[in-house]
Design an enzyme around this catalytic site. Structure first.
Site, mmCIF file in Angstrom:
data_model
loop_
_atom_site.group_PDB
_atom_site.id
_atom_site.type_symbol
_atom_site.label_atom_id
_atom_site.label_comp_id
_atom_site.label_asym_id
_atom_site.label_seq_id
_atom_site.Cartn_x
_atom_site.Cartn_y
_atom_site.Cartn_z
ATOM 1 N N SER A 109 1.670 -0.135 -6.377
ATOM 2 C CA SER A 109 1.562 -1.331 -5.475
ATOM 3 C C SER A 109 0.945 -0.278 -4.256
ATOM 4 O O SER A 109 -0.034 0.754 -4.417
ATOM 5 C CB SER A 109 2.754 -1.208 -4.655
ATOM 6 N N ASN A 110 1.346 -0.550 -2.597
ATOM 7 C CA ASN A 110 0.745 0.152 -1.677
ATOM 8 C C ASN A 110 1.642 -0.246 -0.794
ATOM 9 O O ASN A 110 2.408 -1.280 -0.869
ATOM 10 C CB ASN A 110 -0.899 -1.086 -1.620
ATOM 11 N N TYR A 111 1.216 -0.055 0.663
ATOM 12 C CA TYR A 111 2.233 -0.321 1.702
ATOM 13 C C TYR A 111 2.053 -0.833 2.501
ATOM 14 O O TYR A 111 2.944 -1.715 3.821
ATOM 15 C CB TYR A 111 1.461 1.405 2.515
ATOM 16 N N ALA A 141 -2.658 -7.593 0.694
ATOM 17 C CA ALA A 141 -3.223 -6.971 0.397
ATOM 18 C C ALA A 141 -2.740 -6.160 -1.753
ATOM 19 O O ALA A 141 -1.363 -6.046 -2.472
ATOM 20 C CB ALA A 141 -2.548 -5.027 0.803
#
Ligand code: C5P
Length: 221
Positions: free
Chosen positions: A29-31, A96
């Site tokens: 995943s991402n932030y 995102a």
């Protein structure tokens, strides 16, 4: 008092990260926190729109009066967005989305073995926004570009490639911009080459500016 200039419009906002599962306990995943997308959903609702918020995993609570559709992976986000596409007049893609996902998801937890390394094969996710660009019709389509270098050049390229009406570019290397923080520093890019750099402001304020710009472009003023 808020202008009620979005009455009669259905605004779809995507927000947050996506999670791409490796096995039952792990993911890629991402932030992203979802803050920018949730701010947009709240602002659109306050201006009278009907709002569909397609959200990846986020700790935030849904803004009052907004219909939230919770998803996990990019594939699920794509299906949710296309499912509701017929109702939408303005789409803002602040999510995102993970660009890649594990090529295979293990049904069981991947075990630690004696080997010192493990490789994970990734395959490309569908580009939801590019698909929407092909099915745009008379909708107004807004994208985000979070970049760490060559911000404007990359953002312009994406705006053209994905057939957008407005691109919000943010340099995520700046401390008070981008992922997770409450403020953002963005530039609004239009297909005609016009560009506006907004100063640092809260994500609620950025949301208001984006909606103002959408409305002036839709009305051709
Ligand atoms: O990842 P990229 O920088 O190309 O993202 C630009 C825009 O495209 C964003 O608005 C993002 O939400 C959208 N996007 C998407 N599906 C993807 C990747 C990005 O809708 N798989």
């Amino acid at each position: 008092l808020m202008p009620q200039d979005l009455v009669g419009e259905t605004v779809l906002v995507t927000a947050g990260p996506t999670r791409e599962e490796i096995d039952p306990v792990r993911f890629v995943s991402n932030y992203s926190s979802g803050k920018m997308g949730y701010a947009l959903a709240r602002a659109a609702r306050l201006r009278g729109a009907r709002v569909l918020l397609v959200s990846g995993p986020s700790a935030l609570t849904a803004p009052w009066g907004v219909e939230r559709i919770c998803v996990v992976s990019a594939e699920e986000m794509r299906n949710a967005v296309l499912d509701r596409w017929g109702e939408v007049s303005i789409a803002i893609k602040a999510a995102a989305v993970a660009d890649y996902r594990p090529a295979r998801r293990s049904e069981r937890k991947v075990k630690k073995a004696d080997r010192e390394s493990l490789s994970l094969e990734l395959e490309k996710n569908p580009d939801i926004l590019a698909e929407l660009g092909l099915r745009k019709g008379d909708r107004f389509l807004v994208g985000f570009a979070a970049e760490t270098c060559d911000l404007l050049e990359n953002a312009r390229k994406k705006m053209r490639a994905k057939n957008l009406d407005l691109m919000v570019a943010n340099d995520v290397t700046q401390e008070r911009a981008g992922f997770d923080v409450d403020t953002n520093i963005v530039r609004l890019l239009q297909p005609d080459g016009t560009e506006e750099a907004l100063p640092e402001m809260t994500k609620d304020e950025v949301a208001r500016h984006i909606l103002d710009r959408i409305q002036s472009l839709r009305k051709g003023t």
